[in-house]
Design an enzyme around this catalytic site. Structure first.
Site, PDB file in Angstrom:
ATOM      1  N   GLU A   1       0.813  -1.226   0.000  1.00 44.30           N
ATOM      2  CA  GLU A   1       0.000   0.000   0.000  1.00 44.30           C
ATOM      3  C   GLU A   1       0.844   1.273   0.000  1.00 44.30           C
ATOM      4  O   GLU A   1       1.253   1.754   1.056  1.00 44.30           O
ATOM      5  CB  GLU A   1      -0.945   0.010   1.219  1.00 44.30           C
ATOM      6  CG  GLU A   1      -1.860   1.234   1.228  1.00 44.30           C
ATOM      7  CD  GLU A   1      -2.820   1.295   2.414  1.00 44.30           C
ATOM      8  OE1 GLU A   1      -2.697   0.496   3.342  1.00 44.30           O
ATOM      9  OE2 GLU A   1      -3.683   2.176   2.399  1.00 44.30           O
TER      10      GLU A   1
ATOM     11  N   LYS B   1      -2.593  -1.990  -3.175  1.00 45.09           N
ATOM     12  CA  LYS B   1      -3.653  -1.155  -2.585  1.00 45.09           C
ATOM     13  C   LYS B   1      -3.305   0.312  -2.761  1.00 45.09           C
ATOM     14  O   LYS B   1      -2.242   0.759  -2.318  1.00 45.09           O
ATOM     15  CB  LYS B   1      -3.818  -1.487  -1.104  1.00 45.09           C
ATOM     16  CG  LYS B   1      -4.840  -0.599  -0.384  1.00 45.09           C
ATOM     17  CD  LYS B   1      -5.252  -1.159   0.963  1.00 45.09           C
ATOM     18  CE  LYS B   1      -6.189  -0.187   1.674  1.00 45.09           C
ATOM     19  NZ  LYS B   1      -6.751  -0.741   2.898  1.00 45.09           N
TER      20      LYS B   1
HETATM   21  P1  13P Z   1      -9.534   3.750   4.617  1.00 41.44           P
HETATM   22  O1  13P Z   1     -10.439   2.976   3.701  1.00 41.44           O
HETATM   23  O2  13P Z   1     -10.222   4.270   5.842  1.00 41.44           O
HETATM   24  O3  13P Z   1      -8.711   4.766   3.892  1.00 41.44           O
HETATM   25  O4  13P Z   1      -8.474   2.727   5.245  1.00 41.44           O
HETATM   26  C1  13P Z   1      -7.917   1.760   4.485  1.00 41.44           C
HETATM   27  C2  13P Z   1      -6.624   1.350   5.066  1.00 41.44           C
HETATM   28  O5  13P Z   1      -6.428   0.212   5.415  1.00 41.44           O
HETATM   29  C3  13P Z   1      -5.563   2.353   5.148  1.00 41.44           C
HETATM   30  O6  13P Z   1      -4.349   1.704   5.375  1.00 41.44           O
END
Ligand code: 13P
Length: 342
Positions: free
Chosen positions: A185, A227
């Site tokens: 991510e 992500k």
């Molecule tokens: P949000 O969907 O609240 O942005 O969180 C996703 C997430 O796991 C951020 O690391």
């Protein structure tokens, strides 16, 4: 350089196969006790281990058939992996009963990147392999690690992009060696006054450096999930782009940077209202253009906001909160198929 063992590749692909299912997405439920503080404070809920357990038990014990229809995986925080329900059932077991794969956030949070101007990197690589091996034994099959990038006139810097790409790649390769699928991510934050074009540019730059680095670290692309944030204008920008523009910019940035070998791209919801997170995901899936990867949700806030508010620590509100949660999940599921009712 040695190839990954075929058995390891197969195992990673099998986990990916359980996570990436048409019409399903992921629930991110990995908020640390400290990040739940403000949300619980706002609702007058005391931030205790028991209350955090009760809250997550409420979510995971929502109607079995609906839960498993919309959700394929849940990202947990360390604490939740070892918690049991009031009836002494492991929370992970509740998820298993729903055919849901458990995952674990393994990063240890953001720290300042010394030498940069207000930029961060992410800690947690020490002992990561040991921790992953233990989590795998304890029933988790995938992991998540988040690095963030802020957009301003001077950021993200080359230093932040290169450092965080290396941190993410090292994380991913350690997880794969422990038979866990990494969710990688690189979150480009929507704070700021920038327009959507600048957000597109930054996504392309960050993702191209990231994939180059994943290749250098020999990360097995077929055994990972990406992500990302959707490409949006900054929160402080006066233009709120319509869903078609968001879809076009998001898909274009991904087409230019993410290899088709990557088995899925999931989105986070931060910076969007609950409704926008659904409408924009639908627009992305409806958008006509080359999309070699499934594109689905991995939301924390957009799935949980209203459910948490409805619950507010009140055991009599559990069923109402579950209904609200399942309704958000149903809408996200429709959007992931590009079939949101107008
Ligand atoms: P949000 O969907 O609240 O942005 O969180 C996703 C997430 O796991 C951020 O690391």
């Amino acid at each position: 350089y040695t190839e990954l063992e075929p058995a390891l590749c197969q195992e990673l692909q099998k986990i990916v196969g359980a996570l990436v299912v048409p019409g399903k997405g992921l629930l991110a439920c990995d908020e640390s006790p400290s990040s739940l503080q403000k949300r619980f404070d706002d609702l007058g809920v005391e931030n205790t281990e028991t209350n955090r357990r009760d809250y997550r038990q409420m979510l995971f014990s929502a109607d079995k058939s609906q839960f498993s229809k919309y959700i394929s995986g849940v990202i947990l925080h360390h604490e939740t992996v070892y918690q049991k329900t009031t009836d002494d059932v492991e929370l992970i077991e509740l998820l298993r009963e729903r055919d849901v794969v458990s995952g674990i956030k393994v990063d240890k949070g953001l720290v300042p990147l010394f030498g940069s101007k207000d930029e961060n990197t992410t800690e947690g690589l020490d002992n990561l392999q040991e921790r992953c091996i233990q989590y795998k034994r304890d029933g988790c099959h995938f992991t998540k690690w988040r690095c963030t990038f802020a957009i301003s006139e001077t950021t993200p810097s080359q230093l932040a992009m290169v450092t965080n790409a290396n941190v993410l790649a090292r994380y991913a390769s350690v997880c794969q060696s422990a038979r866990m699928v990494p969710i990688i991510e690189p979150e480009i934050l929507s704070n700021g006054i920038h327009g959507i074009n600048r957000a597109s540019e930054v996504h392309e730059e960050v993702l191209s450096i990231l994939f180059r680095t994943l290749q250098e670290h020999r990360v097995y692309l077929e055994g990972m999930i990406l992500k990302v944030a959707m490409v949006l204008s900054g929160i402080k920008n006066s233009v709120n782009c319509n869903p078609q523009i968001v879809a076009e910019n998001t898909i274009t940035a991904l087409q230019r940077t993410v290899p088709p070998a990557v088995p899925a791209i999931v989105f986070l919801s931060g910076g969007q209202s609950d409704e926008d997170a659904v409408i924009n995901l639908n627009a992305i899936n409806v958008y006509e253009g080359r999309k070699p990867w499934p594109l689905t949700f991995c939301y924390a806030r957009a799935l949980q906001n209203t459910a948490m508010e409805t619950w507010s620590g009140n055991s009599e509100k559990v069923q109402d909160a579950q209904a609200v949660f399942l309704e958000r999940a149903r809408l996200c599921s429709q959007a992931s198929l590009g079939e949101l009712d107008p």
